[in-house]
Design an enzyme around this catalytic site. Structure first.
Site, PDB file in Angstrom:
ATOM      1  N   TYR A 134      -2.549  34.343  33.610  1.00 59.29           N
ATOM      2  CA  TYR A 134      -1.561  34.050  32.585  1.00 59.29           C
ATOM      3  C   TYR A 134      -1.080  35.321  31.887  1.00 59.29           C
ATOM      4  CZ  TYR A 134      -1.959  28.949  32.695  1.00 59.29           C
ATOM      5  OH  TYR A 134      -1.896  27.624  33.058  1.00 59.29           O
ATOM      6  N   TYR A 152       1.936  40.266  31.558  1.00 58.63           N
ATOM      7  CA  TYR A 152       2.225  40.851  30.245  1.00 58.63           C
ATOM      8  C   TYR A 152       1.508  42.190  30.081  1.00 58.63           C
ATOM      9  CZ  TYR A 152       3.859  36.112  29.374  1.00 58.63           C
ATOM     10  OH  TYR A 152       4.519  34.915  29.454  1.00 58.63           O
TER      11      TYR A 152
END
Length: 768
Positions: free
Chosen positions: A482, A486
């Site tokens: 997830y 990022y």
């Protein structure tokens, strides 16, 4: 026909000259817009009304080209921002007022004292040196006046205080009578005290304090703090020692760092207000900021290449090589972050905890542009990304406080990344007990949507524009998956993704995100509820090659048996790269730092080579504490403190090597470093005998010394009565050195100075 030419139809020649001298000429860029407004009013109400309209509405306007010329590197951006403000306003004159007010604020923000933020780095360095030198000169002036002040005070020659009441009267006699009246009306030694009150209870006599070095330093410090505030720089904390504060304020490097940071942030904010930071222009940050960041990296790299570190074993590396081996290398940084996230997830699943992925953004007033159209946001209040980050930090602090009151524990990582307009938002990967998931989500949602609630509703109902929650589904992927993109996006943009959310190549986007975080001072990654990573990094210094060091240390210190077993168990899993087992041995998640079994060992550094007396400052050292550049004590982490669990602690040294930083050029010239031509590592050599052979300098040095001596002797013969005893001692010492060198005697003989050679004394040592 132009509006200025059409305005000639109204009024007489004097009106035309008046408008030209006061409006069309000084405001040449705005002349057409002002003339159009004048014609509109004059057609309806006449020439006089148009002139009054000009006087009333154009008196506060400024010529934009003056600001453009002053800040030439960003002139086009300022012009674009000015025109956009004019077009957005409901009326042209209102737009001109808004644009001129914005240009005035830009000029105020980009002018730091006498420094222009758009100037190059050399101008910034010169300005920093000038400020530090001015403060130092003010301090020296105060110090030089101490003796004169005390002499005047002793003789009663000091002027009256500055806060003396103003004496009325135009003539000297009138002022004399007014002063006498003030003395008579005030209580003084001639005024009888009220009945029943002793005279000594009315008057309190005390000597005036003498001026001293401490008083001069305090006066100089107050003026220096005022100078820093006038530059928009926060001075050092007032609770620190005055000498340390003054040392910082008189250091050009301190001023340079502060000015670079302040100038970079103000320039970037002006670029955001000028609509130059969004996905259709400079994404994440402006082009000027990315260029300044590149120049800064080039300067840092050049400095690291010129310095090298050497340890006690003779191993030498440049600081650039050491930086590539540490966490300054983005690949190493990304690998450590992914390891900690992945193993934290492994431990969370073993404990039966659930993972949630939250996204929190800021209200609309922090965004300068609208996301979809990239048009200017009318709700934007001029906030900077740093202020938006502080808003999110305060929000998270409220959430943690409520969860602590409700005894709900959470742990994980938060990642800060920018929107395309430079406004930060948070991605949070959080683990918790299954029964706490609803409480944590509701609490975080409540505080995230607390401000500006009305903008969360649209025609279809409530949106999740400011808060989003997703439960991690392990059938679709892991928690590390997830946040992998990022983390990759915010470090160097490699391995996990090729393009960002806006279709930009990551090789271009990642440096812009890094420059954005650097200019605004935003911490991109932060873990919470987990053990200290300092312990993890320190214990990994003791790999298999340091087994002998650990054995010798335990033999010398004899640590507690339980502490030793715990240390070796944690060391084993840390060197194996098993963060999940390390987390388990450190007490698990959500354990307070003071209850962890292992903590960093921080000590005050000592400097045994520090001289007792400083000839430069006249200070006498009272201790051997190592002092920093500004005189503060230096503390460093040297190892780990292990708690045995029974009240006793044991220390382990993890910093095996002692490093010395030196210039590579000095080693190339043979003036320092190990080897035949280098200086020894310590002040005392390991030789059994002392070499007393006289050291002979090179012929070039001897010839230069002899020439300086000849010039000095010529001046001495002319002004022999002005030379003090110390100069004569120096002359005698120079003669003594020259007598032992044939080259020096030959150089002096060419200038008419003949010296007898000294007798041969092989046992004598003559230092140069």
């Amino acid at each position: 026909m132009k509006a200025v030419e059409q305005s000639l139809q109204f009024g007489n020649r004097e009106c035309h000259l008046w408008r030209q001298e006061n409006f069309w000429g000084p405001l040449s860029t705005l002349a057409e817009d002002l003339a159009a407004g004048f014609i509109h009013v004059a057609n309806r109400h006449g020439n006089a009304a148009g002139n009054r309209w000009l006087r009333r509405n154009a008196s506060d306007l400024v010529e934009p080209t003056q600001t453009y010329r002053r800040f030439q590197p960003i002139a086009k951006d300022l012009e674009q921002g000015f025109r956009a403000l004019v077009q957005r306003a409901p009326t042209t004159i209102q737009g001109l007022h808004d644009g001129c007010a914005w240009l005035a604020s830009v000029e105020e923000r980009l002018s730091i004292g006498a420094f222009n933020c758009t100037h190059d780095d050399d101008a910034l360095i010169n300005h920093a040196e000038a400020q530090a030198r001015a403060i130092d000169d003010e301090r020296n002036r105060l110090i030089s006046g101490i003796a004169e002040h005390n002499r005047r005070q002793r003789l009663g020659l000091l002027p009256p205080p500055m806060k003396l009441k103003r004496i009325s009267g135009n003539s000297l006699s009138a002022q004399h009578r007014a002063m006498a009246r003030l003395i008579a009306e005030a209580r003084n030694p001639l005024t009888p005290p009220p009945g029943g009150i002793p005279l000594m209870a009315v008057f309190k006599w005390q000597p005036a304090p003498k001026m001293s070095l401490a008083v001069a330093n305090e006066m100089a410090l107050n003026k220096a703090r005022v100078r820093a505030r006038l530059h928009g720089i926060m001075p050092p904390p007032v609770n620190g020692p005055a000498d340390i504060q003054l040392a910082r304020l008189t250091c050009s490097n301190w001023w340079r760092r502060k000015l670079r940071r302040l100038a970079g942030r103000r320039l970037e904010q002006v670029q955001r207000e000028a609509h130059r930071v969004h996905k259709r222009a400079g994404i994440y940050c402006s082009d000027m900021t990315i260029e300044r960041r590149r120049q800064q990296k080039v300067r840092n790299r050049a400095l690291l290449e010129t310095l090298e570190a050497i340890n006690q074993e003779g191993q030498t590396y440049t600081l650039a090589e050491l930086a590539e081996l540490g966490l300054a290398n983005p690949d190493h940084r990304r690998a450590e972050l992914m390891l900690r996230i992945r193993d934290t997830e492994v431990e969370a699943r073993r404990l039966g905890h659930v993972g949630m992925f939250y996204t929190v953004t800021t209200p609309s007033r922090f965004h300068p542009v609208i996301a979809r159209s990239c048009h200017r946001n009318p709700k934007y209040n001029g906030a900077t990304p740093r202020e938006a980050q502080q808003h999110l930090q305060q929000l998270w602090a409220k959430v943690r406080a409520r969860l602590a009151r409700e005894e709900v524990g959470v742990y994980g990582i938060r990642v800060v990344e920018p929107h395309h307009d430079g406004t930060p938002h948070w991605h949070m990967l959080v683990w918790m007990k299954p029964e706490a998931e609803a409480t944590v989500t509701a609490t975080l949602r409540e505080y995230a949507e607390e401000a500006d609630t009305e903008e969360l509703f649209d025609r279809w109902g409530k949106t999740n524009a400011r808060f989003d929650a997703k439960r991690i589904d392990y059938t679709k992927g892991t928690a590390a998956g997830y946040v992998a993109k990022y983390i990759s996006k915010n470090i160097n943009g490699q391995q996990f993704m090729d393009a960002d959310n806006y279709g930009r190549d990551m090789n271009d986007s990642a440096p812009r995100i890094e420059a954005w975080a650097a200019v605004w001072g935003i911490r991109q990654f932060q873990f919470f509820g987990l053990p200290s990573v300092t312990v993890w990094r320190e214990i990994r210094r003791l790999n298999e090659q340091q087994d002998d060091h650990v054995a010798d240390w335990e033999a010398a210190t004899r640590p507690d048996l339980s502490a030793s077993e715990r240390f070796h168990a944690i060391r084993k899993v840390a060197n194996a790269g098993q963060w999940d087992l390390f987390l388990r041995l450190m007490g698990g998640p959500n354990l307070p730092r003071n209850q962890r079994p292992v903590k960093p060992w921080t000590v005050q550094r000592m400097d045994t080579n520090r001289p007792e007396f400083s000839h430069a400052t006249g200070e006498v050292a009272s201790d051997i504490k190592m002092r920093g550049r500004y005189g503060e004590g230096i503390k460093a982490t040297v190892g780990l403190v292990v708690n045995s669990g029974r009240g006793s602690v044991s220390e382990y040294l993890t910093r095996v090597y002692r490093w010395e930083i030196r210039s590579r050029m000095s080693r190339a010239e043979g003036t320092s470093g190990p080897g035949e031509a280098g200086a020894p590592w310590t002040c005392v050599t390991n030789c059994t005998q002392v070499d007393i052979t006289p050291r002979t300098p090179s012929p070039e040095i001897l010839r230069e010394q002899a020439e300086r001596l000849a010039d000095w002797l010529r001046i001495e013969n002319e002004k022999a009565d002005e030379i003090d005893l110390e100069a004569r001692y120096a002359r005698a010492e120079t003669f003594r050195k020259a007598r032992h060198s044939p080259i020096a005697r030959e150089a002096l003989a060419q200038r008419g100075i003949f010296l007898e050679p000294a007798p041969v004394e092989p046992e004598e040592y003559f230092p140069i």
